[in-house]
Write a protein that holds these residues in place. Structure first.
Motif, mmCIF file in Angstrom:
data_model
loop_
_atom_site.group_PDB
_atom_site.id
_atom_site.type_symbol
_atom_site.label_atom_id
_atom_site.label_comp_id
_atom_site.label_asym_id
_atom_site.label_seq_id
_atom_site.Cartn_x
_atom_site.Cartn_y
_atom_site.Cartn_z
ATOM 1 N N ILE A 167 27.115 -2.092 -7.276
ATOM 2 C CA ILE A 167 27.947 -1.280 -6.397
ATOM 3 C C ILE A 167 29.328 -1.911 -6.247
ATOM 4 O O ILE A 167 29.438 -3.057 -5.797
ATOM 5 C CB ILE A 167 27.291 -1.137 -5.007
ATOM 6 N N TYR A 168 30.357 -1.164 -6.629
ATOM 7 C CA TYR A 168 31.735 -1.628 -6.465
ATOM 8 C C TYR A 168 32.438 -0.769 -5.411
ATOM 9 O O TYR A 168 32.309 0.452 -5.401
ATOM 10 C CB TYR A 168 32.511 -1.522 -7.776
ATOM 11 N N ASP A 169 33.190 -1.436 -4.550
ATOM 12 C CA ASP A 169 34.031 -0.729 -3.594
ATOM 13 C C ASP A 169 35.202 -1.633 -3.231
ATOM 14 O O ASP A 169 35.187 -2.839 -3.496
ATOM 15 C CB ASP A 169 33.245 -0.324 -2.346
ATOM 16 N N LEU A 170 36.214 -1.044 -2.612
ATOM 17 C CA LEU A 170 37.406 -1.789 -2.243
ATOM 18 C C LEU A 170 37.187 -2.562 -0.951
ATOM 19 O O LEU A 170 36.162 -2.410 -0.264
ATOM 20 C CB LEU A 170 38.586 -0.825 -2.076
ATOM 21 N N LYS A 171 38.157 -3.378 -0.625
ATOM 22 C CA LYS A 171 38.098 -4.132 0.625
ATOM 23 C C LYS A 171 37.985 -3.164 1.802
ATOM 24 O O LYS A 171 38.767 -2.225 1.928
ATOM 25 C CB LYS A 171 39.375 -4.972 0.767
ATOM 26 N N GLY A 172 36.979 -3.375 2.624
ATOM 27 C CA GLY A 172 36.740 -2.505 3.770
ATOM 28 C C GLY A 172 35.855 -1.322 3.471
ATOM 29 O O GLY A 172 35.527 -0.561 4.384
ATOM 30 N N GLY A 173 35.444 -1.159 2.207
ATOM 31 C CA GLY A 173 34.644 0.001 1.837
ATOM 32 C C GLY A 173 33.172 -0.112 2.159
ATOM 33 O O GLY A 173 32.465 0.898 2.181
ATOM 34 N N PHE A 174 32.696 -1.332 2.404
ATOM 35 C CA PHE A 174 31.271 -1.520 2.664
ATOM 36 C C PHE A 174 30.913 -1.351 4.136
ATOM 37 O O PHE A 174 29.735 -1.409 4.491
ATOM 38 C CB PHE A 174 30.825 -2.904 2.189
ATOM 39 N N GLY A 175 31.906 -1.171 4.990
ATOM 40 C CA GLY A 175 31.618 -0.991 6.402
ATOM 41 C C GLY A 175 30.985 -2.229 6.998
ATOM 42 O O GLY A 175 31.441 -3.355 6.778
ATOM 43 N N PRO B 239 21.752 -9.053 -3.063
ATOM 44 C CA PRO B 239 23.129 -9.545 -2.901
ATOM 45 C C PRO B 239 23.979 -9.402 -4.158
ATOM 46 O O PRO B 239 25.199 -9.161 -4.060
ATOM 47 C CB PRO B 239 22.926 -11.023 -2.534
ATOM 48 N N LYS B 240 23.366 -9.508 -5.325
ATOM 49 C CA LYS B 240 24.131 -9.381 -6.572
ATOM 50 C C LYS B 240 24.561 -7.939 -6.832
ATOM 51 O O LYS B 240 25.407 -7.701 -7.696
ATOM 52 C CB LYS B 240 23.298 -9.884 -7.751
ATOM 53 N N SER B 241 23.982 -6.986 -6.115
ATOM 54 C CA SER B 241 24.348 -5.583 -6.307
ATOM 55 C C SER B 241 25.687 -5.239 -5.681
ATOM 56 O O SER B 241 26.316 -4.257 -6.069
ATOM 57 C CB SER B 241 23.267 -4.663 -5.722
ATOM 58 N N LEU B 242 26.121 -6.020 -4.690
ATOM 59 C CA LEU B 242 27.297 -5.675 -3.905
ATOM 60 C C LEU B 242 28.510 -6.459 -4.387
ATOM 61 O O LEU B 242 28.553 -7.688 -4.284
ATOM 62 C CB LEU B 242 27.035 -5.961 -2.422
ATOM 63 N N VAL B 243 29.502 -5.744 -4.909
ATOM 64 C CA VAL B 243 30.715 -6.374 -5.442
ATOM 65 C C VAL B 243 31.926 -5.740 -4.754
ATOM 66 O O VAL B 243 32.255 -4.577 -5.003
ATOM 67 C CB VAL B 243 30.827 -6.199 -6.963
ATOM 68 N N GLN B 244 32.590 -6.514 -3.903
ATOM 69 C CA GLN B 244 33.775 -6.024 -3.208
ATOM 70 C C GLN B 244 35.028 -6.475 -3.951
ATOM 71 O O GLN B 244 35.158 -7.652 -4.301
ATOM 72 C CB GLN B 244 33.801 -6.533 -1.759
ATOM 73 N N LEU B 245 35.945 -5.539 -4.185
ATOM 74 C CA LEU B 245 37.190 -5.830 -4.882
ATOM 75 C C LEU B 245 38.306 -5.954 -3.860
ATOM 76 O O LEU B 245 38.678 -4.980 -3.207
ATOM 77 C CB LEU B 245 37.507 -4.727 -5.896
ATOM 78 N N TYR B 246 38.860 -7.162 -3.733
ATOM 79 C CA TYR B 246 39.817 -7.448 -2.664
ATOM 80 C C TYR B 246 41.261 -7.149 -3.053
ATOM 81 O O TYR B 246 42.160 -7.306 -2.234
ATOM 82 C CB TYR B 246 39.697 -8.920 -2.248
ATOM 83 N N ASP B 247 41.486 -6.711 -4.286
ATOM 84 C CA ASP B 247 42.855 -6.456 -4.730
ATOM 85 C C ASP B 247 43.467 -5.237 -4.052
ATOM 86 O O ASP B 247 44.694 -5.145 -3.931
ATOM 87 C CB ASP B 247 42.882 -6.261 -6.249
ATOM 88 N N PHE B 248 42.614 -4.299 -3.627
ATOM 89 C CA PHE B 248 43.082 -3.093 -2.946
ATOM 90 C C PHE B 248 42.235 -2.872 -1.699
ATOM 91 O O PHE B 248 41.078 -3.284 -1.637
ATOM 92 C CB PHE B 248 42.980 -1.866 -3.851
ATOM 93 N N GLU B 249 42.835 -2.195 -0.721
ATOM 94 C CA GLU B 249 42.138 -1.904 0.529
ATOM 95 C C GLU B 249 41.866 -0.416 0.636
ATOM 96 O O GLU B 249 42.700 0.409 0.239
ATOM 97 C CB GLU B 249 42.970 -2.377 1.721
ATOM 98 N N LEU B 250 40.700 -0.071 1.151
ATOM 99 C CA LEU B 250 40.310 1.322 1.290
ATOM 100 C C LEU B 250 41.278 2.072 2.203
ATOM 101 O O LEU B 250 41.648 1.583 3.274
ATOM 102 C CB LEU B 250 38.884 1.408 1.840
ATOM 103 N N ASN B 251 41.694 3.265 1.750
ATOM 104 C CA ASN B 251 42.563 4.147 2.527
ATOM 105 C C ASN B 251 43.892 3.493 2.911
ATOM 106 O O ASN B 251 44.481 3.811 3.958
ATOM 107 C CB ASN B 251 41.850 4.628 3.803
ATOM 108 N N SER B 252 44.373 2.605 2.070
ATOM 109 C CA SER B 252 45.653 1.958 2.342
ATOM 110 C C SER B 252 46.795 2.956 2.137
ATOM 111 O O SER B 252 46.845 3.673 1.133
ATOM 112 C CB SER B 252 45.851 0.755 1.415
#
Length: 499
Positions: free
Chosen positions: A62-70, A145-158
Motif C-alpha cells: 500500500i502506497y500513499d502520500l504523507k498524511g494519507g494513512f490517517g 508492517p511491510k505492506s504500508l509504505v508512506q511517501l514523504y516527498d508529497f503531502e496529501l491534498n497539498s
C-alpha cells in the motif's frame, strides 16, 4: 495455491481496496461445520505475530502520500512487541550534534469512533460521509508492517505542491527506485512467499500523478515477472466542482497513463462513476470517496470473483489469465470496459439495460450527452452472483452455441455463484435494496467492444495538444494503435481525427 499479490497506489485506490479487504474478511468462517466458498490463501498470507500467534493478513503493498494513512499505525497490535524494541524518539549517542537535542512531535490524529468500537469489541457506530476522513477509518483488517509504505516527498491534498501531474509521478518513482529499488524492497518479499503466483492486481488512479507512478511501477514488474498476469484497475475521480483547466489536466494524465501501461499490463480496466444514467436503486455521492470507492469495489470484487473461488464452489473457476485471454481475442485488446448491476438489475444486464456503465474518460465533448453504441463484441466475461439464472434458458442457449469457435467470433464467458456481495457496517448505504440486508445480488460484465476504440479516439483528439511537442507524436501514435485494435475489420481507420 493460486496466490494474487495486490498493489495499491493512491488515496482513492486505497479507499477502494479497503472495501475489498473488508469484503474478503467477511468470507472467513470460524466453525468446523462451515466451509467458505472462497480460497483465502489466494489473497491472504499466513504469518506469525510478535507473541507467536498465527496471523492471516492481506497480500498487498500500500502506497500513499504523507498524511494519507490517517490514524493507521505502521506497527499494529499484532506486532506491538516488535515495535517496543525500536525507540526512534531517543537521540543517538553517536550524533555529530554536540548540543542538546529537542524533539518536536506532530499531534497524532484521533482514532475514529468506528475503529475504537472494533478494538473494544463493541457494536461499531454507524459511519457517515462526515465521519470517514481517511480510508483507514473504516478498515476492518490488520496489515503487515511491510505492506504500508508512506511517501514523504508529497503531502496529501497539498495546495502548495499538489501531486496532480503525470510527470511528477514518473519522476518520483525514478528518484525512489534509483535510491532503494522499490520493487525489490517492497514487492518482492510478498512474491517470494507464494508457491504458485496466479498474478498481480494493481489499483491506481489514472488521472493524477499516481498514473505516472503506476506506469513506471508496472513497467518494472513486467521486467521482473515477464510471464505473470498483471491486471490494472484504473480509477478516475468524479469531476465535481472541477475547473475546466483541471478537467483537461486529468484527461491528459489519463491519456498518458493509458498509453504507457498498455505495454506492461495484461488487462487495463478504466473505471469512472458516470454522472448520468445511473439506475434508481443506486445512490452514490460523487463528493464522497467513501461512496465512489464502494461502487468501484462492488464491481471489482464481483468481476474477478472466479479467480479466488474454490473448485467445489465454482467448478472450472477462471484464473486471471483465463479472464484476460477471453477479453483480449485479437492479441492487442488490453483495454476493457466494465458494467455493474446491483439488486433487481443483477441478471438483467444486456444492451438494453446498461446498469452502471463505469467505462469512461472524463467528460469527453464528442461523447457527452449521447449514448455510445458498443458495436462489435470481441470478448465478454459475465459474472452473476446471488441470482441463479433460469436453467432451461441456459440449456437452450448452450444448445445454440457452435461446438467450435470460428476465427473472429466473439468469446463469451459466463459464470454464476450463489455467493452474494456482503453489505457490512463499514459499507455506505448506496444501494436502496441493501437496507437492513447483509448481502445483495450483483452482476458485472467485462467486455472488449468497438466502443472502446471510439472512446480512445475521442481521448486522443482531446489531449494530444496538451502535452509537450516532443511527446505529442508518441502519445498520438500510442493512442491510435490502441484504438485500431478495436476496429470491425483489418482497416485501421487511423487517419480519422488526425492532428
Amino acid at each position: 495455491m493460486r496466490e494474487i499479490v495486490t498493489l495499491q497506489l493512491g488515496h482513492l485506490s486505497n479507499y477502494t481496496a479497503t472495501h475489498l479487504w473488508n469484503a474478503q474478511e467477511a468470507y472467513f468462517t470460524y466453525s468446523q461445520d462451515q466451509e467458505s466458498p472462497v480460497d483465502h490463501d489466494v489473497h491472504w498470507r499466513p504469518g506469525i505475530a510478535a507473541d507467536g500467534s498465527d496471523t492471516f493478513l492481506p497480500r498487498t503493498v500500500i502506497y500513499d502520500l504523507k498524511g494519507g494513512f490517517g490514524s493507521l499505525r505502521k506497527i499494529n497490535a499484532l506486532y506491538e512487541d516488535e515495535s517496543a524494541a525500536v525507540q526512534p524518539d531517543v537521540p543517538s549517542s553517536s550524533s555529530v550534534w554536540p548540543g542538546k537535542s529537542v524533539l518536536h512531535k506532530q499531534q497524532p490524529l484521533e482514532v475514529s469512533a468506528y475503529q475504537l468500537s472494533l478494538d473494544d469489541g463493541r457494536q461499531p457506530e454507524r459511519l457517515s460521509k462526515s465521519s470517514v476522513r481517511y480510508w483507514s477509518d473504516f478498515s476492518r483488517v490488520y496489515y503487515h508492517p511491510k505492506s504500508l509504505v508512506q511517501l514523504y516527498d508529497f503531502e496529501l491534498n497539498s495546495s502548495i505542491r499538489p501531486f496532480e501531474r503525470y510527470p511528477m509521478g514518473v519522476e518520483l518513482f525514478q528518484t525512489l527506485d534509483k535510491e532503494f529499488d522499490i520493487v525489490d524492497r517492497d514487492f518482492r518479499p510478498f512474491v517470494e512467499e507464494c508457491d504458485r503466483m496466479q498474478g498481480i492486481q494493481a489499483l491506481a488512479t489514472l488521472d493524477d500523478a499516481w498514473g505516472g507512478f503506476a506506469a513506471k511501477y508496472l513497467d518494472e514488474l513486467r521486467d521482473e515477472y515477464p510471464k505473470s498476469c498483471i491486471w490494472l484497475w484504473g480509477l478516475q475521480s468524479p469531476l465535481v466542482d472541477v475547473t475546466r483547466e483541471k478537467r483537461q489536466l486529468r484527461l491528459t494524465n489519463t491519456a498518458q497513463a493509458i498509453a504507457e501501461v498498455r505495454s506492461s499490463a495484461s488487462m487495463v480496466v478504466p473505471l469512472m462513476m458516470p454522472e448520468r444514467g445511473v439506475p434508481s436503486n443506486t445512490h452514490v455521492d460523487p463528493t464522497s470517496p467513501w461512496h465512489v470507492s464502494a461502487a468501484f469495489a462492488t464491481a471489482i470484487e464481483t468481476a474477478n470473483l472466479g479467480s479466488r473461488m474454490t473448485e467445489k464452489a465454482m467448478p472450472h473457476a477462471p484464473s486471471m489469465w483465463d479472464l484476460a485471454e477471453g477479453l483480449n481475442t485479437g492479441g492487442s485488446q488490453t483495454l476493457a470496459g466494465l458494467r455493474l448491476g446491483v439488486g433487481a438489475v443483477a441478471g438483467t444486464l444486456d444492451d438494453d439495460n446498461d446498469g452502471v456503465d463505469l467505462f469512461s474518460f472524463g467528460r469527453l465533448p464528442s461523447l457527452t450527452g449521447k449514448q455510445t453504441k458498443r458495436g462489435r463484441l470481441f470478448g465478454e466475461v459475465n459474472m452473476l452472483r446471488g441470482s441463479q439464472p433460469d436453467q432451461a434458458n441456459v440449456a437452450e442457449e448452450d444448445a445454440r452455441q457452435p461446438p467450435r469457435r470460428l476465427v473472429g467470433d466473439p468469446v463469451t464467458q459466463k459464470f454464476n455463484s450463489s455467493l452474494k456481495f456482503p453489505i457490512l457496517d463499514s459499507f455506505p448505504h448506496i444501494y436502496s435494496e441493501s437496507k437492513d440486508q447483509p448481502e445483495i445480488a450483483v452482476q458485472t460484465i467485462l467486455s472488449t467492444t468497438k466502443s472502446v476504440g471510439t472512446h480512445v479516439k475521442a481521448l486522443k483528439a482531446q489531449t494530444v495538444r496538451s502535452v509537450s511537442v516532443d511527446e505529442r507524436e508518441t502519445l498520438s501514435n500510442e493512442l491510435a494503435e490502441i484504438a485500431d485494435a478495436y476496429q470491425d475489420d483489418w482497416s485501421s481507420g487511423s487517419d480519422e481525427d488526425d492532428d
